[in-house]
Design an enzyme around this catalytic site. Structure first.
Site, PDB file in Angstrom:
ATOM      1  N   GLY A 104       0.126   9.196  -5.980  1.00 18.06           N
ATOM      2  CA  GLY A 104       0.015  10.571  -5.506  1.00 18.06           C
ATOM      3  C   GLY A 104      -1.361  10.955  -5.011  1.00 18.06           C
ATOM      4  CG  ASN A 145       0.161   1.096  -3.027  1.00 16.95           C
ATOM      5  OD1 ASN A 145       0.449   1.979  -2.221  1.00 16.95           O
ATOM      6  ND2 ASN A 145       0.798   0.967  -4.185  1.00 16.95           N
ATOM      7  CD  GLN A 192      -7.846   7.845  -3.392  1.00 16.39           C
ATOM      8  OE1 GLN A 192      -7.076   8.452  -4.144  1.00 16.39           O
ATOM      9  NE2 GLN A 192      -7.411   7.048  -2.425  1.00 16.39           N
ATOM     10  CB  SER A 245      -0.197   2.821  -6.645  1.00 18.26           C
ATOM     11  OG  SER A 245      -1.333   2.570  -7.439  1.00 18.26           O
ATOM     12  CG  HIS A 279      -5.099  -2.753  -5.555  1.00 11.76           C
ATOM     13  ND1 HIS A 279      -4.891  -2.315  -6.846  1.00 11.76           N
ATOM     14  CD2 HIS A 279      -4.644  -1.776  -4.744  1.00 11.76           C
ATOM     15  CE1 HIS A 279      -4.325  -1.114  -6.812  1.00 11.76           C
ATOM     16  NE2 HIS A 279      -4.167  -0.769  -5.547  1.00 11.76           N
ATOM     17  N   GLY A 330      -2.487   6.178   0.052  1.00 10.95           N
ATOM     18  CA  GLY A 330      -2.193   7.110   1.135  1.00 10.95           C
ATOM     19  C   GLY A 330      -3.277   8.147   1.330  1.00 10.95           C
ATOM     20  N   GLY A 347      -3.556   4.650  -9.228  1.00 13.92           N
ATOM     21  CA  GLY A 347      -2.521   5.578  -9.665  1.00 13.92           C
ATOM     22  C   GLY A 347      -1.799   6.183  -8.481  1.00 13.92           C
ATOM     23  CB  CYS A 362      -6.686   1.992  -5.893  1.00 14.41           C
ATOM     24  SG  CYS A 362      -5.393   2.512  -4.728  1.00 14.41           S
ATOM     25  CD  GLU A 369      -5.593  -5.403  -8.806  1.00 16.82           C
ATOM     26  OE1 GLU A 369      -4.600  -4.905  -8.260  1.00 16.82           O
ATOM     27  OE2 GLU A 369      -6.751  -4.945  -8.656  1.00 16.82           O
TER      28      GLU A 369
END
Length: 351
Positions: A220, A286, A249, A45, A328, A288, A218, A245, A330
């Site tokens: 971006g 993690n 989206q 990511s 996350h 943005g 992933g 994550c 995990e």
């Protein structure tokens, strides 16, 4: 070695370089985690980004490859106040960076850089190791394309589908840059896993005859995951769908919802979220970008909320069998408060 980190706003810092001589440019982002630095550096990511640690010293327990979340370091560069020269065990981070031709800088005021990022938002940056030329670093930072325009997922997704066999229910996973311990968490519960590349089709997923679909994390902007969005859209309603994550989206976008970029994102192992039943979990995060809760279609409900800024941290649609989280679960290297909570739920939903 000399090293310089230049930002697009004209700010620069000079420090001590480690690893190899070279240049990289991308977003400068910070993580507040105190441990799990190798899990973060190998998290796909972070592709397209220079990772700065806010904790004053990292590297104190060396490099342990069994905890890598992908086969190699994925960040463009590493920024720290201090890298431990003599770790308690194993190979030092500096030696690892030297052997693998990676770029890093230490001896800089990470606190000031973090405050700047929080005040002004995420900035593009360039790291030059082996030179102290600030003007060149600033120019490189200004020239790098915004992360929203970059197609980063094809760089980190698997090239071909593969299987991780297990005795239990079948789970198809779309790999947008998957962290290894997502597969571990499923497999230790007996799941028979098929991992598919980012551009797989709904027909290929159906050919595996899965009991559920999971979309991974992933790098971006999630709107760049066009193939995955189309695939998930075709599969919603035919099987239970879970997302983590970026998977959260992508699933929301497949339903017609919208996403937007956060000012400086959520990165670290201490993000508090509230579940819909009132329970509070400390999570690893993690990302943005975030799903705009108000754009979710009828039948979808927010299941988790970030207690720091009120943003959506997960949603569900019972009628469609969808359950997704932005954090996350995990969380290898971070708090595992939600590991059983989320992955046990997946297995129950397939029972």
């Amino acid at each position: 070695m000399k090293a310089v980190l230049g930002l697009e706003d004209g700010t620069y810092v000079v420090g001590e370089g480690f690893g190899a001589e070279g240049t990289c440019a991308g977003e400068l982002v910070f993580s507040t985690q105190m441990t799990g630095y190798m899990e973060a550096l190998t998290d796909a990511s972070y592709a397209g980004q220079i990772l700065m640690f806010t904790f004053p010293q990292i590297g104190n327990y060396g490099v342990d490859e069994k905890n890598f979340q992908s086969p190699a370091v994925q960040t463009l560069g590493c920024v720290a106040q201090e890298i431990c020269d003599q770790p308690a065990t194993g190979q030092s981070l500096k030696r690892y960076y030297e052997e693998h031709g990676l770029l890093g800088i230490e001896g800089v005021d990470t606190r000031a850089l973090t405050i700047k990022t929080r005040q002004h938002g995420t900035l593009r940056a360039a790291l030059i190791v082996g030179s102290g030329d600030p003007e060149h670093a600033i120019a490189l930072a200004r020239a790098v394309p915004p992360i929203s325009t970059q197609a980063l997922i094809p760089q980190v997704s698997c090239k071909d589908a593969y299987r991780v066999p297990g005795p239990g229910r079948r789970v198809a996973v779309i790999d947008l840059g998957i962290k290894r311990h997502m597969v571990v968490s499923l497999n230790k519960r007996g799941a028979d896993i098929g991992v598919f590349p980012y551009n797989t089709t709904a027909e290929e997923i159906k050919g595996f005859e899965p009991d559920a679909l999971l979309i991974s994390n992933g790098p971006g902007d999630p709107v760049q995951a066009r193939e995955a969005i189309r695939c998930v859209s075709d599969l919603i309603g035919t099987m239970p769908v879970f997302g983590i994550c970026m998977g959260n989206q992508v699933t929301a976008l497949a339903l017609g919802a919208e996403t937007h970029k956060l000012k400086f994102g959520h990165r670290g192992t201490n993000q508090p979220v509230r579940y819909s039943d009132g329970k509070i979990f400390i999570t690893t995060q993690n990302h943005g970008f975030v799903v705009d809760q108000d754009t979710l279609p009828e039948g979808c409900a927010c299941s988790y909320t970030n207690l720091n800024d009120g943003t959506l941290e997960g949603f569900e649609s019972p009628d469609l069998g969808i359950s997704c989280v932005q954090f996350h679960p995990e969380a290898h290297g971070g708090p595992r408060d939600t590991e059983c909570h989320f992955f046990d739920m997946i297995m129950r939903r397939m029972a």
